[in-house]
Design a protein around this motif. Structure first.
Motif: not given
Length: 551
Positions: A35-41, A129-135, A208-210
């Motif tokens: 599980v990779i969790i990424l915050a933004d800014d 699985y992917h949840s959130g921002k892609w970009h 991948y939870v972004a």
């Protein structure tokens, strides 16, 4: 290659949500889930476990029972970091950030060999699985994911309008009262995990939870802001001092505290936004006592919203952790948490505009953190998102894996980078780097597996770490860092004691500058040569920037 999860296992052996919990018991010899969790800014010091005052109990718990990396890096911007994280390459190698004379950037298209992590994991039996921002370029499912929530709407946290489910546009209901993107991202992640437990329990998974949070616009659920509303009225200077003191106590840093640069504002000027936001907005990190009382309240409220957004994100991460525990997957899941860049000094108004009469943090507003509190969020480092000084490229990084990491509440001081995530995961899963369809080798991955550092605090050997974004450039070789802002000369720092980048040694050590400049230029030239091989495949409307100055 023997799967690393088997090796690690041998070494260490000497909440009801959505539709309700679904449990499954994985076999003891199954490979680890990822599980990779990424915050933004999010800034380097925003989490409690990195010195912040924001309440982040779930991430703090992962750190307490796992590892915290103190010198982990990103690319200074959202889309290059995401491409590097999931591909294992520097974004410039795969057309996902600009190079001199080479089309690429946010609209660049990866080469056919530049696969993302799910394509490596699928042959080993993983579902992704992917949840959130892609970009990232291309459709999500085409990149190997089995399910996806693609949060395209990054301008309004209170509607799903514009988002995609499994690459199909969402039909937003007429009444979305109660919708909030951070919660919706966790809902989707939990739904995927529940489905996995019910229908694919015999397979390992990658998720991948972004999260979009805490990226602007600063939007927050009304109930979340209450605890922080008056927390920042003492200003960014006092906040930085308090965070730095906690960081020193935690052992997070051995540097000095970088002073605020009062003349450095947002990376891009939007005068019309300043007019829309009104006289309480300031685009320079002025001394707090020079602001009016009204300005102080406005700035403190923005920071309160930023804090509440992170608080909410941590709460939703807690729900995901609860689901992992319910399905008996938590102990054999490697969880990695990081941020895509440092906190942002940007100030702008996009999308639906800004209503100065609306409640701060509501859908009708468009607020950004700005350079004052961004400086505080990046404590103890210098500068912000987009710059490749330490404040722009430094991120907290938490690694938690009960079955594979026997150490707890320990720091790891090795320099590391998002390019290291893919080779780390491949080694853990026992996966060899595949060849091209024609049998040729794909370019060597520039990152290194961090698995040895999971065991003990050691420096992972590497030749260098390299950066280039928006004309800013840097290279790190050992503990020496050469860095230059766009159009400015090189600066040289010894990071053993000066990650605050205050003692510029360039004029005293010109030979060291030349040595590191050669490393940076050789790396840049090799990336250009690689990218030019597939230049004809790039959208013609995208063009690279001029070659950066060598001085």
């Amino acid at each position: 290659m023997k799967p690393a999860f088997v090796i690690v296992s041998l070494l260490i052996s000497a909440v009801g949500v959505c539709r309700g919990p679904v449990a499954a018991s994985p076999a003891s010899d199954t490979p680890p889930n990822i599980v990779i969790i990424l915050a933004d800014d999010m800034g380097f010091s925003d989490l409690g476990c990195y010195g912040g005052e924001i309440e982040t109990p779930h991430l703090d718990s992962l750190a307490h029972h796992g590892l915290r990396f103190t010198q982990f890096y990103n690319t200074a911007r959202c889309w290059p970091t995401r491409s590097s994280l999931l591909s294992g390459y520097y974004a410039q190698q795969i057309h996902r950030d600009a190079l001199p004379g080479v089309r690429g950037g946010a609209g660049g298209v990866r080469q056919s060999w530049a696969k993302l992590l799910p394509d490596y994991l699928s042959p080993a039996g993983y579902r992704s699985y992917h949840s959130g921002k892609w970009h990232i370029d291309g459709k999500v499912l085409n990149a190997g994911f089995d399910r996806s929530l693609d949060v395209r709407n990054q301008g309004n946290y209170f509607t799903s309008n514009g988002n995609l489910i499994d690459d199909v546009p969402v039909k937003a209901p007429a009444d979305e009262e109660g919708y909030y993107t951070t919660v919706a991202t966790a809902d989707h992640a939990i739904d995927c995990l529940q489905d996995h437990a019910a229908n694919h329990a015999d397979k390992p998974f990658f998720h991948y939870v972004a999260f979009i949070a805490p990226h602007f616009p600063l939007h927050v659920l009304p109930e979340d802001i209450t605890k922080y509303r008056d927390s920042y009225l003492d200003g960014w200077g006092e906040m930085r001092k308090s965070r730095f003191a906690r960081q020193k106590k935690l052992g997070i840093t051995a540097t000095t505290l970088a002073p605020i640069e009062p003349d450095l504002g947002p990376p891009y000027a939007f005068p019309d936004a300043m007019e829309k936001l009104g006289p309480d907005e300031v685009n320079r990190p002025l001394p707090w006592n020079e602001l009016s009382e009204s300005q102080q309240r406005f700035q403190a409220t923005k920071m309160a919203i930023h804090a509440a957004m992170i608080d909410r994100m941590d709460h939703e991460i807690g729900r995901i952790i609860d689901q992992l525990k319910v399905m008996n997957a938590f102990d054999n899941t490697l969880i990695l948490f990081a941020s895509d860049n440092g906190a942002s000094a940007e100030i702008m108004v996009r999308n639906g505009g800004h209503d100065p009469n609306a409640a701060p943090g509501s859908a009708a507003t468009y607020l950004c953190l700005g350079p004052g509190f961004s400086s505080a969020c990046n404590t103890p480092h210098r500068r912000h998102k987009t710059w490749v000084h330490e404040g722009g490229v430094s991120t907290p990084m938490i690694a938690h894996w009960p079955r594979g990491i026997s150490s707890a509440n320990e720091l790891r001081h090795t320099p590391a980078h998002v390019i290291d995530v893919l080779p780390t995961v491949l080694e853990i899963a026992g996966i060899e780097t595949p060849k091209r369809p024609d049998g040729a080798e794909i370019p060597n991955l520039p990152g290194k597996s961090l698995l040895p550092a999971f065991a003990v605090d050691q420096t992972i050997p590497r030749e260098s770490l390299w950066w280039m974004h928006d004309g800013h450039r840097a290279v790190r070789v050992g503990d020496w860092k050469l860095v230059g802002s766009k159009g400015e000369p090189w600066e040289l720092y010894d990071l053993t004691s000066d990650r605050a980048e205050q003692n510029n040694l360039a004029s005293k050590m010109p030979e060291k500058v030349q040595e590191l400049e050669r490393v940076w230029q050789q790396q840049t030239d090799s990336f250009i040569e690689l990218a030019q091989q597939t230049l004809d495949d790039q959208p013609k409307r995208r063009r690279g920037t001029a070659r950066p100055s060598k001085n």
